[in-house]
Design an enzyme around this catalytic site. Sequence first.
Site, mmCIF file in Angstrom:
data_model
loop_
_atom_site.group_PDB
_atom_site.id
_atom_site.type_symbol
_atom_site.label_atom_id
_atom_site.label_comp_id
_atom_site.label_asym_id
_atom_site.label_seq_id
_atom_site.Cartn_x
_atom_site.Cartn_y
_atom_site.Cartn_z
ATOM 1 N N LYS A 1 -16.980 -14.770 -7.231
ATOM 2 C CA LYS A 1 -16.496 -13.381 -7.314
ATOM 3 C C LYS A 1 -17.684 -12.417 -7.235
ATOM 4 O O LYS A 1 -17.620 -11.368 -6.599
ATOM 5 C CB LYS A 1 -15.732 -13.196 -8.633
ATOM 6 C CG LYS A 1 -15.277 -11.775 -8.855
ATOM 7 C CD LYS A 1 -14.518 -11.596 -10.143
ATOM 8 C CE LYS A 1 -13.095 -12.045 -9.991
ATOM 9 N NZ LYS A 1 -12.141 -11.296 -10.840
ATOM 10 N N GLY B 1 0.798 -1.225 0.000
ATOM 11 C CA GLY B 1 0.000 0.000 0.000
ATOM 12 C C GLY B 1 0.828 1.271 0.000
ATOM 13 O O GLY B 1 0.378 2.296 0.517
ATOM 14 N N SER B 2 2.011 1.239 -0.617
ATOM 15 C CA SER B 2 2.804 2.482 -0.645
ATOM 16 C C SER B 2 2.110 3.547 -1.511
ATOM 17 O O SER B 2 2.183 4.739 -1.216
ATOM 18 C CB SER B 2 4.240 2.231 -1.112
ATOM 19 O OG SER B 2 4.281 1.961 -2.493
ATOM 20 N N HIS C 1 -0.142 0.787 -13.188
ATOM 21 C CA HIS C 1 0.618 -0.417 -13.530
ATOM 22 C C HIS C 1 2.089 -0.046 -13.745
ATOM 23 O O HIS C 1 2.381 0.965 -14.404
ATOM 24 C CB HIS C 1 0.031 -1.059 -14.801
ATOM 25 C CG HIS C 1 0.694 -2.342 -15.153
ATOM 26 N ND1 HIS C 1 0.426 -3.524 -14.499
ATOM 27 C CD2 HIS C 1 1.655 -2.624 -16.067
ATOM 28 C CE1 HIS C 1 1.180 -4.484 -15.008
ATOM 29 N NE2 HIS C 1 1.934 -3.969 -15.953
ATOM 30 N N ASN D 1 -6.634 2.216 -12.642
ATOM 31 C CA ASN D 1 -5.554 1.366 -12.127
ATOM 32 C C ASN D 1 -4.201 1.990 -12.448
ATOM 33 O O ASN D 1 -4.070 2.769 -13.396
ATOM 34 C CB ASN D 1 -5.648 -0.022 -12.796
ATOM 35 C CG ASN D 1 -4.615 -0.992 -12.247
ATOM 36 O OD1 ASN D 1 -4.331 -1.016 -11.038
ATOM 37 N ND2 ASN D 1 -4.025 -1.795 -13.115
ATOM 38 N N MET E 1 -4.653 -7.096 -6.377
ATOM 39 C CA MET E 1 -4.152 -8.173 -7.229
ATOM 40 C C MET E 1 -5.251 -9.106 -7.756
ATOM 41 O O MET E 1 -5.105 -10.332 -7.718
ATOM 42 C CB MET E 1 -3.101 -8.990 -6.450
ATOM 43 C CG MET E 1 -1.918 -8.171 -5.982
ATOM 44 S SD MET E 1 -1.079 -7.312 -7.333
ATOM 45 C CE MET E 1 -0.154 -8.681 -8.002
ATOM 46 N N ARG E 2 -6.335 -8.523 -8.205
ATOM 47 C CA ARG E 2 -7.447 -9.307 -8.701
ATOM 48 C C ARG E 2 -8.063 -8.641 -9.920
ATOM 49 O O ARG E 2 -8.135 -7.408 -9.952
ATOM 50 C CB ARG E 2 -8.542 -9.280 -7.625
ATOM 51 C CG ARG E 2 -8.833 -10.516 -7.016
ATOM 52 C CD ARG E 2 -9.579 -10.407 -5.720
ATOM 53 N NE ARG E 2 -8.846 -11.196 -4.778
ATOM 54 C CZ ARG E 2 -8.792 -12.509 -4.820
ATOM 55 N NH1 ARG E 2 -9.501 -13.176 -5.703
ATOM 56 N NH2 ARG E 2 -8.060 -13.179 -3.965
ATOM 57 N N LEU E 3 -8.530 -9.450 -10.860
ATOM 58 C CA LEU E 3 -9.249 -8.873 -12.001
ATOM 59 C C LEU E 3 -10.612 -8.393 -11.513
ATOM 60 O O LEU E 3 -11.284 -9.090 -10.741
ATOM 61 C CB LEU E 3 -9.463 -9.938 -13.068
ATOM 62 C CG LEU E 3 -8.425 -10.069 -14.176
ATOM 63 C CD1 LEU E 3 -8.892 -11.099 -15.186
ATOM 64 C CD2 LEU E 3 -8.173 -8.730 -14.861
ATOM 65 N N ILE E 4 -11.016 -7.218 -11.963
ATOM 66 C CA ILE E 4 -12.327 -6.693 -11.575
ATOM 67 C C ILE E 4 -13.391 -7.410 -12.408
ATOM 68 O O ILE E 4 -13.271 -7.528 -13.621
ATOM 69 C CB ILE E 4 -12.371 -5.166 -11.822
ATOM 70 C CG1 ILE E 4 -11.304 -4.448 -10.983
ATOM 71 C CG2 ILE E 4 -13.760 -4.595 -11.538
ATOM 72 C CD1 ILE E 4 -11.468 -4.528 -9.483
HETATM 73 C C1 GRF Z 1 2.474 -0.821 -7.785
HETATM 74 O O1 GRF Z 1 3.733 -0.893 -8.367
HETATM 75 C C2 GRF Z 1 1.401 -0.709 -8.822
HETATM 76 O O2 GRF Z 1 1.840 -0.189 -10.028
HETATM 77 C C3 GRF Z 1 0.975 -2.154 -9.023
HETATM 78 O O3 GRF Z 1 1.120 -2.761 -7.783
HETATM 79 C C4 GRF Z 1 2.121 -2.094 -7.030
HETATM 80 C C5 GRF Z 1 1.542 -1.817 -5.674
HETATM 81 O O4 GRF Z 1 2.514 -1.347 -4.794
HETATM 82 N N1 GRF Z 1 -0.366 -2.217 -9.558
HETATM 83 P P1 GRF Z 1 2.091 -0.719 -3.398
HETATM 84 O O5 GRF Z 1 1.274 -1.776 -2.654
HETATM 85 O O6 GRF Z 1 1.304 0.507 -3.669
HETATM 86 O O7 GRF Z 1 3.387 -0.444 -2.692
#
Ligand code: GRF
Length: 192
Positions: A65, A12-13, A109, A107, A90-93
């Site tokens: 789901k 969650g950074s 990425h 999102n 980490m899941r497809l919506i």
């Molecule tokens: C990020 O690099 C984002 O691009 C990807 O997942 C990572 C999540 O990192 N979708 P964090 O949990 O926000 O540190």
Amino acid sequence: MSKIAIFASGSGSNFQALIDAAADKQLKTEIVLLVCDKPEAKAVERAEQSGIPTFVFSPKNYETKEAFEEEIVQNLREKEVDFVILAGYMRLIGSTLLKAYEGKIVNIHPSLLPAFPGKDAVGQALAAGVKVSGVTIHYVDEGMDTGPIIAQEAVTVTEEDTHESLQAKIQAVEHRLYPKTINKILTTKCYS
Ligand code: GRF
């Protein structure tokens, strides 16, 4: 003011960067909910420390789901969420959420899409030997990292880069670009 929910599964950074930007008034929206599919995730701790309500669930406790997404939608509606921001979810919506928040799910990425979609985009970029990778912010559709692109920023990959160093460079860009881009989206869509 508009209201957003953040979806995260891990550290969650990016969530933290958004919390900090909202506290600084650089991000002009209210974060009203964290949705997390991993009860042990650090993101949950971050929400608690910042007094942000959470909906934390274990997908294994649901038959489908659709069933857990219905509960998510209910929580989003209760909090009057305008926009959904994925930050390491980490899941497809699925179609339940996509229909309820059509055109309102975004999102981030860690690559220049359409290159390196899916898991471990940083590792994929290093394995391919590219000299430039980066960050993409895009609308979410039913595919894996395939929706319309909103913003991108490049990051140079050097010979010396390791997985850790490239990830750190990419995340530094993410933490700056995500709040800025969300502001733009909310203003354009009149949710500010
Ligand atoms: C990020 O690099 C984002 O691009 C990807 O997942 C990572 C999540 O990192 N979708 P964090 O949990 O926000 O540190």
